[in-house]
Design a protein around this motif. Structure first.
Motif: not given
Ligand code: SF4
Length: 239
Positions: A104-124
């Motif tokens: 989904a990260f390729r579909d929109s900037l919002e979805l890309r940021r959401a994926c990064c939030r789940i996979r990177k930002v929250e674990p950080l």
């Protein structure tokens, strides 16, 4: 309270190992965030030279290149230091992929940021909980989103803790030279046109003359090329 700007000016031009040692004198509980990229394997090496190395952690997004896991294994063998792994919350990944699909990260900037939030930002955020400071491999030359960084700066995205970037003024060539001289394990993709390596589906090789981070989220505008880990107060620069 330490004046971070004064400290940055005092240590400007010092070798990264000296900056790291000074930082750990001030914040012994600082944590080193290791992306397993070239800068961060160099930092792990420098940290291993210290009498009391910092806590080191890796964010395993679940979408890393196989070569990146080989680097992790090689670092553990070479240095024998504990390297903690932080994974995304499984339920959050499941819900996101169920709702939006695996890429989904390729579909929109919002979805890309959401994926990064789940996979990177929250674990950080979990990895940094309770830490007074964190150590990163940021370099100013990596692109427009990093030009205004300082050696030591308060990080409002993580509760105002101190962000320390010992390699800030080093070039890619200087990092490469250290890695070669010290035979530090590194990702072979760096020799195949990947100066910056993140998740496999969001990283490509760059062409001669392109920005170092041009291969990260290459379908987006340059000012969006951050995953949210290094958010700055300038609203134009970051998610
Ligand atoms: Fe998701 Fe790509 Fe961000 Fe990795 S880099 S967390 S795959 S959007």
């Amino acid at each position: 309270m330490t004046d971070l700007e004064t400290l940055s000016r005092r240590l400007e031009g010092q070798p990264p190992g000296a900056v790291l040692a000074a930082a750990l004198d001030l914040w012994p509980e600082a944590a080193l965030a290791c992306s397993l990229g070239l800068e961060d394997v160099a930092l792990v090496h420098l940290a291993s030279q210290l009498a009391r190395p910092p806590r080191i952690f890796v964010l395993d997004t679940g979408r890393l290149h196989p070569e990146t896991y080989d680097v992790l294994a090689a670092l553990r063998r070479r240095y024998g230091l504990p390297i903690q792994l932080y994974f995304p919350e499984a339920r959050a990944v499941e819900a996101f992929v169920d709702a939006n699909g695996p890429n989904a990260f390729r579909d929109s900037l919002e979805l890309r940021r959401a994926c990064c939030r789940i996979r990177k930002v929250e674990p950080l955020a979990r990895a940094l909980a309770g830490a007074p400071a964190w150590i990163t491999g940021l370099r100013r030359a990596q692109g427009p989103t990093r030009e205004a960084s300082r050696l030591f700066e308060a990080d409002p995205a993580h509760g105002g803790i101190v962000k320390i970037s010992p390699l800030l003024d080093w070039s890619l060539a200087q990092v490469r030279a250290l890695v070669a001289e010290q035979h530090i394990p590194y990702n072979p993709l760096h020799d195949q046109g990947y100066p910056s390596i993140g998740c496999a589906p969001c990283t490509r090789a760059v062409a001669e003359g392109e920005d170092e981070r041009a291969g990260r989220w290459w379908w987006e505008n340059p000012e969006h090329k951050e995953c949210g880990l290094h958010r700055r107060p300038n609203p134009g620069a970051q998610p």
